[in-house]
Design an enzyme around this catalytic site. Structure first.
Site, mmCIF file in Angstrom:
data_model
loop_
_atom_site.group_PDB
_atom_site.id
_atom_site.type_symbol
_atom_site.label_atom_id
_atom_site.label_comp_id
_atom_site.label_asym_id
_atom_site.label_seq_id
_atom_site.Cartn_x
_atom_site.Cartn_y
_atom_site.Cartn_z
ATOM 1 N N ASP A 67 -8.593 37.303 -11.591
ATOM 2 C CA ASP A 67 -8.416 37.415 -13.042
ATOM 3 C C ASP A 67 -9.749 37.542 -13.754
ATOM 4 O O ASP A 67 -10.808 37.373 -13.153
ATOM 5 C CB ASP A 67 -7.622 36.209 -13.582
ATOM 6 C CG ASP A 67 -8.130 34.874 -13.055
ATOM 7 O OD1 ASP A 67 -9.229 34.831 -12.479
ATOM 8 O OD2 ASP A 67 -7.425 33.865 -13.220
ATOM 9 N N ASN A 129 -1.072 23.120 -15.411
ATOM 10 C CA ASN A 129 0.321 23.461 -15.752
ATOM 11 C C ASN A 129 0.980 24.311 -14.657
ATOM 12 O O ASN A 129 2.019 24.921 -14.892
ATOM 13 C CB ASN A 129 0.377 24.181 -17.106
ATOM 14 C CG ASN A 129 -0.344 25.523 -17.086
ATOM 15 O OD1 ASN A 129 -0.886 25.921 -16.057
ATOM 16 N ND2 ASN A 129 -0.350 26.215 -18.215
ATOM 17 N N HIS A 131 -0.301 27.026 -13.238
ATOM 18 C CA HIS A 131 -0.604 28.464 -13.203
ATOM 19 C C HIS A 131 -1.459 28.817 -11.986
ATOM 20 O O HIS A 131 -2.229 28.003 -11.484
ATOM 21 C CB HIS A 131 -1.227 28.957 -14.521
ATOM 22 C CG HIS A 131 -2.642 28.584 -14.775
ATOM 23 N ND1 HIS A 131 -3.070 28.038 -15.970
ATOM 24 C CD2 HIS A 131 -3.755 28.702 -14.028
ATOM 25 C CE1 HIS A 131 -4.368 27.845 -15.941
ATOM 26 N NE2 HIS A 131 -4.808 28.238 -14.766
ATOM 27 N N GLU A 136 0.822 32.182 -16.407
ATOM 28 C CA GLU A 136 1.254 30.957 -17.073
ATOM 29 C C GLU A 136 2.737 30.690 -16.784
ATOM 30 O O GLU A 136 3.455 31.579 -16.317
ATOM 31 C CB GLU A 136 1.032 31.109 -18.591
ATOM 32 C CG GLU A 136 -0.429 31.319 -18.987
ATOM 33 C CD GLU A 136 -1.281 30.053 -18.905
ATOM 34 O OE1 GLU A 136 -0.908 29.106 -18.184
ATOM 35 O OE2 GLU A 136 -2.326 30.012 -19.564
HETATM 36 C C1 GLP Z 1 -8.524 28.946 -14.511
HETATM 37 C C2 GLP Z 1 -8.412 30.142 -13.569
HETATM 38 C C3 GLP Z 1 -7.551 29.831 -12.379
HETATM 39 C C4 GLP Z 1 -7.958 28.515 -11.785
HETATM 40 C C5 GLP Z 1 -7.732 27.407 -12.767
HETATM 41 C C6 GLP Z 1 -8.102 26.039 -12.242
HETATM 42 O O1 GLP Z 1 -7.586 28.952 -15.522
HETATM 43 N N1 GLP Z 1 -7.946 31.320 -14.191
HETATM 44 O O2 GLP Z 1 -7.628 30.885 -11.445
HETATM 45 O O3 GLP Z 1 -7.251 28.273 -10.605
HETATM 46 O O4 GLP Z 1 -8.498 27.675 -13.916
HETATM 47 O O5 GLP Z 1 -9.457 25.813 -12.425
HETATM 48 P P1 GLP Z 1 -10.277 24.665 -11.747
HETATM 49 O O6 GLP Z 1 -10.415 25.021 -10.327
HETATM 50 O O7 GLP Z 1 -11.605 24.658 -12.459
HETATM 51 O O8 GLP Z 1 -9.514 23.419 -11.966
#
Ligand code: GLP
Length: 234
Positions: A67, A129, A131, A136
């Protein structure tokens, strides 16, 4: 989906980093699906450590990131910048082989991935959440790469990387859930108590309210959880 329990984030980083380093050694033209966020950082550090020690060649590796933000005012927070800093600038990858979804033509990303032969290994984090990527809750399981409106929960979770909540982009472009599930192997990393509810939901029902649950019955998927993230499963 197999759930693999580890003591902490460091242990997960070593094990997952070794899987990826071994894959690239065995198949130097591997196609990797990559993730940003704090979850894969230990993994990238381990890959770099192995690459330096064993002179692992990344020049033919092809990558597709999950992403990217749309209209990210703060250039230092783009996911391309994150990947440069944590992986791409630290191994001999050819940047021309590194791909991010393009907000102008999201649908082309799935075609590009297919043209490259499909993803050998997809790395994933998980949002609080549920995702994955930026899919989402209530994203259809058959979705392809698309533009998303970020939820307030995701924006506030990611605000720690920006000067203020107002600076967090409101949109992103992400691989869809069907794009992700096409990968030949999928590794999801979850650490910390903040992820425990999402992990419990992911393992309960295959339901669009928890996007990660698209992986529940996927035999090629594994979730590496530390003790805190696995709190409701142990
Ligand atoms: C972001 C990214 C996700 C990621 C998530 C969790 O929103 N788009 O791909 O998995 O955060 O992030 P973290 O690993 O910092 O908890």
């Amino acid at each position: 989906m197999e759930v693999i329990y580890k003591k902490n984030a460091e242990e997960i980083g070593i094990e997952v980093g070794d899987i990826i380093a071994d894959l690239v050694k065995a198949k130097p033209n591997s196609v990797l699906g990559l993730a940003t966020g704090s979850s894969p950082i230990d993994t990238y550090n381990r890959i770099v450590e192995r690459a330096e020690k064993e002179k692992i060649d990344f020049s033919r590796v092809v990558t597709f990131n999950l992403d990217e933000y749309v209209d990210c005012g703060d250039e230092t927070q783009t996911y391309r910048r994150f990947m440069d800093e944590h992986l791409f600038n630290r191994v001999n990858i050819n940047k021309a082989n590194t791909h991010f979804p393009d907000a102008a033509h999201p649908e082309k990303y799935d075609e590009e991935i297919a043209k490259a032969g499909g993803v050998d290994l997809q790395l994933l984090g998980i949002g609080a959440n549920g995702h994955i990527g930026f899919n989402e809750p209530n994203t259809p399981f058959n979705s392809k790469t698309h533009i998303v409106e970020l939820t307030e929960k995701t924006r506030s979770d990611n605000a720690r990387f920006f000067k203020s909540l107002d600076d967090v982009p409101t949109k992103a472009v992400t691989m869809g859930l069907s794009t992700i599930t096409k990968a030949r192997k999928i590794i999801l990393i979850a650490t910390g108590i903040n992820k425990s509810a999402a992990i419990a939901l992911m393992c309960r029902d295959r339901d669009v309210s928890c996007p990660a649950s698209v992986l529940k019955d996927n035999k090629n998927a594994a979730a590496y959880c530390d003790e805190a993230a696995a709190k409701y499963l142990l």
